[in-house]
Design an enzyme around this catalytic site. Structure first.
Site, PDB file in Angstrom:
ATOM      1  N   HIS A 100       0.840  -1.203   0.000  1.00  0.00           N
ATOM      2  CA  HIS A 100       0.000   0.000   0.000  1.00  0.00           C
ATOM      3  C   HIS A 100       0.875   1.252   0.000  1.00  0.00           C
ATOM      4  O   HIS A 100       0.653   2.179  -0.798  1.00  0.00           O
ATOM      5  CB  HIS A 100      -0.913  -0.016   1.226  1.00  0.00           C
ATOM      6  CG  HIS A 100      -1.757   1.214   1.377  1.00  0.00           C
ATOM      7  ND1 HIS A 100      -3.090   1.254   1.073  1.00  0.00           N
ATOM      8  CD2 HIS A 100      -1.450   2.461   1.801  1.00  0.00           C
ATOM      9  CE1 HIS A 100      -3.563   2.468   1.286  1.00  0.00           C
ATOM     10  NE2 HIS A 100      -2.582   3.224   1.744  1.00  0.00           N
ATOM     11  N   GLU A 101       1.873   1.283   0.883  1.00  0.00           N
ATOM     12  CA  GLU A 101       2.733   2.460   0.974  1.00  0.00           C
ATOM     13  C   GLU A 101       3.631   2.585  -0.254  1.00  0.00           C
ATOM     14  O   GLU A 101       3.941   3.695  -0.707  1.00  0.00           O
ATOM     15  CB  GLU A 101       3.575   2.400   2.255  1.00  0.00           C
ATOM     16  CG  GLU A 101       2.775   2.310   3.543  1.00  0.00           C
ATOM     17  CD  GLU A 101       1.772   3.427   3.714  1.00  0.00           C
ATOM     18  OE1 GLU A 101       1.995   4.535   3.169  1.00  0.00           O
ATOM     19  OE2 GLU A 101       0.746   3.197   4.368  1.00  0.00           O
ATOM     20  N   HIS A 125       1.955   4.535  -2.901  1.00  0.00           N
ATOM     21  CA  HIS A 125       2.090   5.977  -2.667  1.00  0.00           C
ATOM     22  C   HIS A 125       3.459   6.462  -3.137  1.00  0.00           C
ATOM     23  O   HIS A 125       3.581   7.463  -3.846  1.00  0.00           O
ATOM     24  CB  HIS A 125       1.981   6.295  -1.169  1.00  0.00           C
ATOM     25  CG  HIS A 125       0.597   6.217  -0.600  1.00  0.00           C
ATOM     26  ND1 HIS A 125      -0.449   6.962  -1.068  1.00  0.00           N
ATOM     27  CD2 HIS A 125       0.103   5.483   0.429  1.00  0.00           C
ATOM     28  CE1 HIS A 125      -1.533   6.701  -0.353  1.00  0.00           C
ATOM     29  NE2 HIS A 125      -1.220   5.804   0.554  1.00  0.00           N
ATOM     30  N   ASN A 183      -5.063   7.622  -1.208  1.00  0.00           N
ATOM     31  CA  ASN A 183      -5.973   6.725  -0.490  1.00  0.00           C
ATOM     32  C   ASN A 183      -7.363   6.714  -1.102  1.00  0.00           C
ATOM     33  O   ASN A 183      -7.839   7.734  -1.615  1.00  0.00           O
ATOM     34  CB  ASN A 183      -6.080   7.144   0.978  1.00  0.00           C
ATOM     35  CG  ASN A 183      -4.795   6.925   1.730  1.00  0.00           C
ATOM     36  OD1 ASN A 183      -4.048   5.993   1.434  1.00  0.00           O
ATOM     37  ND2 ASN A 183      -4.521   7.775   2.711  1.00  0.00           N
TER      38      ASN A 183
END
Length: 984
Positions: free
Chosen positions: A156-157, A160, A167
């Site tokens: 998930h990170e 980014h 998000n």
């Protein structure tokens, strides 16, 4: 580290791309290499942490591989071990890896208990992020219930960091209205779950259904969406990677475009997979046909700093006092900037190179003074940069390997042979910081810093701008504890005439004060110097060096906290003042300012974005006054106010990162950046706002059909700050960039207004729409736009894809304000059906005076919700209370009349009459066909106790019928009673 040599050329090519950050990450076939995960020096030594990092990456790699349709995996990772941890044989010395270019930082939580993983993002959708942050407790698996498995969170990170995704949840607005329905903010919309509240009172908690607000039509803020335990939906990782079934990113087919989240707001309603598909990574790869190998790891331990100064002493250095200014800046670096324990050598060069000092360890003032005596004093000869570099490699190799060493290269001259040593530089493993002095420094100079991950800076010949001292002051170590770094508090300069005074103040805040240095330079004669500490005591003891034209005062011990005052007097010359200090404590993080630009080459008319990050440890500093000074190669200076408002160039509001577009090009060539930051009564450490760009904190989870609630997410309100006022002053060098394609004056207006990214809409009254946004400018976020175009549609994709065909709102009376101002506009939709349940989508475009148009804004949404009308009361006959003749005049009587239509014909009139003496309730029903009558005892599943609204007495139901049961249930659902006990 054996793989470094084989991949060094790929890494160098990556660094030469001029990316936003100094990350060493590069894609080799389908595998990511050069990932640096650093353990902060303040983390207590714990070898299990290293294994936990390895486990996280190893778990994440196959998850990433499958989520990206077999395109990407993690190939190798370097783990930076702090210098203060025990040395081990398997720990090697880093090459280009430093804390400054680390992609992941493992640090203690600040404030304590806040273990949220997050990613720092400065740029727009699709632009790479800065760094991922994890805490030791998160890596140890102590936050599995809140965030899910560590490997999934890392993916998930990573999305980014690498692809600039945002998000797909929204902590500030968890639900929205669509077609009269309340929907959770989620992606995909097919994720099933329950909308519930964890209601706690008197030490006990119970799960209850969410209650709809009768005014907004939405659930209250405490309502949470809890996904079901068993799911079939596979997307999306940017919503909640903790759901077991989620193994994909949202695509065009399943993306929830209506959800008000950052991904939709920042990425123009594009799905996360669409953004990934547009990335350079995706374009360079094809899916693999075999499973990828597991990641490999190298353990690197930071050692003592090794740095060699390589200084130009060619004949051109005699121009404009350049050599004298070099000596002044060199003394600042040697006396103050370079850290205790470092090894420092020095080489000078003209057409040949000369070793002025072998590597010498700085143990105290004697070593520093000895090195300052080696600084060049005479300028002559030509310019051979490669000679100086080769000599520096020799100096370093006499004691250490060049891997991980640093070279500070300063030159003012042209050298067309500089590329002849590029291969040697690439293979050396050394980091080269470049300082270009004056307008004629070699054009290829910056290539050296790009290919090694070093800092590139530029200083003009304008002494009052203090650029050379700023450049050397920025050269603190990229490693080690921040408490050892030199921090620049003030950098000022002025040209004085006729005994003028240069007056000002310096704030020494409580986070700094050790090793404080006041440095003053002049161009002609020593000025009069007056300095007072916060108590008003005059400070004496300045060391005056008339040869170098500088004076300095080292404040003994820890400088007093407060405002120091200075006055400098001179005639017909330029003075500068520089103040540096270090942290007052190893345990109290100092306020730091780091500044940069989004690219090292600015091609007109593309704007450059200037950033300044102001933090104290992990806490962002808000409401500071931040000013950037951009100086071009011809000495002209432009001033920019940087903002943390979440508009224009600023990606996220209130994250301590201040941003602004630079468009005021006036010539081709180098531009330097310096940032001043001042925190006063309005500045505060922000502890009440959660990080915007990180994995979702799960409020609860389903297990065996029951909801298990997690503890509330740690938050500290802004009013609970340890200190609301954080006065400080800081100066930071943001390096330099090179502009090209700038036309000759007059420069044409080719800059449109910037995109509006913070448009918000809400219903005002019954049918008005209230819009708010931050005003763009005529040129991005500068000046004033000429007009706005506002369009609306009931179809969100039509508005995005066919904006010019959508219905236009009358904006005749809407006159744009100055850039960064708040705009408010209220209108009533016309020529469109806007009735109860209508979903309306709104977007804005700004236009400047030469008809250049901004990008379409983020799309705001409103849903018209008209609260249900309360039916009028109809008089009904009074019913006698069986045990009392009490009248309505007696205090404590409560009467509630409800009209209810049942099965088309039955009209129920329910009269609740509390009998003050007997504490009984009479209920009755009537229809058009039968008189009011009392009924038999209550069945199951209806309220058996209803508290009075005021008196607190308990009313008991004496009669009912099936219609009455439904009425009472409806009354309960309408929340006419605060509590209800159900008899099962």
């Amino acid at each position: 580290m054996g793989s470094f040599k084989s991949s060094v050329f790929i890494l160098v090519l990556h660094l030469l791309e001029g990316a936003l950050s100094n990350s060493l990450i590069h894609l080799n076939n389908n595998g990511y290499e050069g990932i640096v995960i650093a353990i902060d020096p303040n983390v207590p030594e714990d070898e299990t942490l290293i294994q936990q990092i390895k486990d996280m990456v190893t778990q994440a790699s196959p998850y990433l591989f499958e989520a990206t349709e077999k395109r990407f995996y993690f190939k190798n990772v370097a783990i930076l071990v702090p210098e203060n941890w025990k040395t081990k044989p398997e720990y090697e010395r880093p090459k280009l890896e430093t804390y400054k270019n680390a992609d992941v930082l493992v640090a203690e939580p600040n404030p304590p208990g806040n273990d949220q993983p997050y990613t720092e993002q400065m740029g727009k959708c699709g632009e790479k992020g800065e760094r991922i942050y994890f805490t030791p407790d998160f890596l140890a698996g102590k936050r599995l219930d809140e965030y899910g498995p560590q490997g999934r969170v890392f993916v998930h990170e990573w999305a980014h960091l690498r692809w600039g995704l945002f998000n797909e949840y929204n902590d500030d607005q968890k639900f929205y209205l669509s077609n009269k329905e309340i929907k959770p903010v989620k992606c995909s919309a097919d994720i099933a779950g329950k909308n519930v509240v964890n209601h706690c009172q008197g030490g006990s908690c119970a799960t209850k259904p969410c209650r709809r607000d009768r005014v907004t039509g939405l659930y209250a803020q405490e309502c949470e969406f809890i996904p079901d335990e068993q799911q079939t939906e596979k997307a999306s990782i940017m919503f909640s990677q903790s759901i077991d079934s989620v193994v994909e990113f949202c695509t065009e087919e399943n993306h929830n475009r209506e959800a008000p989240n950052m991904q939709n707001q920042r990425c123009n309603l594009r799905s996360t997979w669409e953004v990934i598909r547009d990335s350079e990574d995706f374009k360079k790869t094809t899916p693999m046909t075999a499973q990828p190998p597991q990641p490999t790891f190298s353990l690197l331990q930071i050692g003592q700093r090794i740095v060699c100064l390589v200084l130009d002493k060619s004949g051109s250095m005699a121009i404009g006092d350049r050599l004298k200014r070099l000596t002044q800046a060199g003394k600042l670096f040697l006396l103050q900037t370079v850290e205790q324990g470092s090894w420092v050598g020095m080489v000078t060069f003209d057409s040949a190179a000369y070793v002025q000092s072998a590597l010498r360890q700085i143990k105290g003032g004697t070593d520093r003074d000895a090195l300052t005596k080696s600084l060049p004093t005479v300028a002559s000869g030509g310019t051979s940069i490669c000679s100086g570099l080769r000599s520096a490699f020799t100096v370093i190799r006499k004691k250490y390997k060049t891997d991980g060493s640093e070279i500070v290269l300063l030159t003012d001259g042209e050298d067309n042979t500089i590329s002849s040593c590029f291969n040697e530089v690439k293979q050396s493993g050394a980091i080269i910081h470049t300082v270009a002095l004056g307008p004629s420094a070699a054009a290829e100079l910056e290539e050296l810093s790009k290919m090694t991950g070093g800092l590139q800076t530029y200083a003009s010949d304008q002494a009052q701008n203090n650029g050379l001292i700023d450049a050397f002051g920025a050269l603190s170590s990229g490693n080690g504890a921040v408490s050892q770094h030199s921090i620049q508090l003030v950098s000022r300069g002025s040209t004085l005439q006729n005994s003028q005074w240069m007056n000002g103040t310096v704030i020494v805040d409580s986070t700094v004060g050790n090793d404080t240095l006041f440095l003053i330079t002049w161009t002609s004669q020593p000025p009069q110097i007056l300095l007072w500490d916060p108590s008003g005591k005059k400070q004496d003891g300045f060391v005056v060096d008339t040869n170098t034209k500088m004076a300095y005062l080292q404040v003994p011990g820890t400088a007093k906290v407060g405002t120091w005052t200075y006055s400098l007097q001179a005639s017909s010359q330029t003075l500068t003042l520089t103040v540096t200090s270090r942290a007052s404590s190893a345990t109290l993080p100092p306020v730091t300012v780091t500044s940069k630009v989004n690219k090292d080459t600015g091609k007109f008319p593309s704007p450059v974005v200037v950033y300044a990050k102001i933090h104290q440890g992990g806490l962002p500093i808000l409401r500071a006054t931040v000013t950037a000074l951009i100086e071009s190669v011809d000495g002209k200076t432009v001033t920019l106010e940087l903002l943390d408002n979440g508009a224009g160039a600023d990606a996220t509001k209130d994250d301590g990162i201040y941003s602004r577009y630079f468009t005021a090009y006036n010539t081709n060539g180098r531009y330097s950046i310096k940032v001043w930051a001042l925190g006063g009564v309005n500045a505060a450490r922000q502890m009440g706002i959660s990080q915007q760009n990180g994995a979702m904190y799960r409020a609860g989870r389903m297990k065996n059909g029951e909801i298990i609630w997690n503890p509330p997410r740690p938050k500290i309100n802004i009013d609970d700050l340890l200190s609301k006022q954080v006065p400080f002053s800081r100066t930071s060098s943001g390096g330099s960039f090179v502009a090209s394609n700038v036309p000759n004056a007059p420069i044409p207006d080719l800059f449109p207004p910037c995109q509006i990214t913070d448009l918000k809409a809400k219903i005002q009254g019954d049918s008005l729409i209230n819009l708010t946004w931050t005003a763009p400018g005529d040129d991005y976020d500068h000046g004033r736009a000429d007009r706005y175009i506002i369009r609306i549609s009931t179809n969100i994709l039509d508005l995005r894809d066919k904006f010019n065909d959508s219905l236009q709102v009358n904006t005749t009376d809407l006159i744009p304000k100055e850039a960064t101002s708040e705009e408010v506009f209220v209108f009533k939709p016309e020529n469109i059906a806007f009735e109860n349940g209508t979903d309306l989508f709104i977007a804005i475009q700004a236009v400047d005076e030469v008809d250049l148009e901004s990008e379409i804004s983020n799309i705001a949404q409103v849903s018209l919700f008209l609260p249900p009308q309360t039916p009028p009361e109809t008089p009904s006959p009074s019913l006698p209370c069986p045990d009392s003749n009490i009248t309505s005049a007696i205090p404590g009587i409560h009467i509630l009349k409800v009209m209810w239509k049942w099965l088309g014909e039955l009209q129920l009139v329910i009269l609740f009459s509390a009998c003050w003496q007997s504490n009984k309730l009479c209920l009755g029903s009537k229809s058009s066909a039968s008189p009011m009558n009392f009924l038999s005892p209550p069945p199951s599943r209806i309220p058996t106790q209803l508290p009075l609204l005021r008196s607190g007495s308990t009313m008991k139901i004496l009669s009912y019928d099936q219609s009455l049961q439904n009425v009472l249930l409806s009354l309960h659902q309408l929340r006419l009673f605060s509590t209800t006990t159900y008899k099962q």
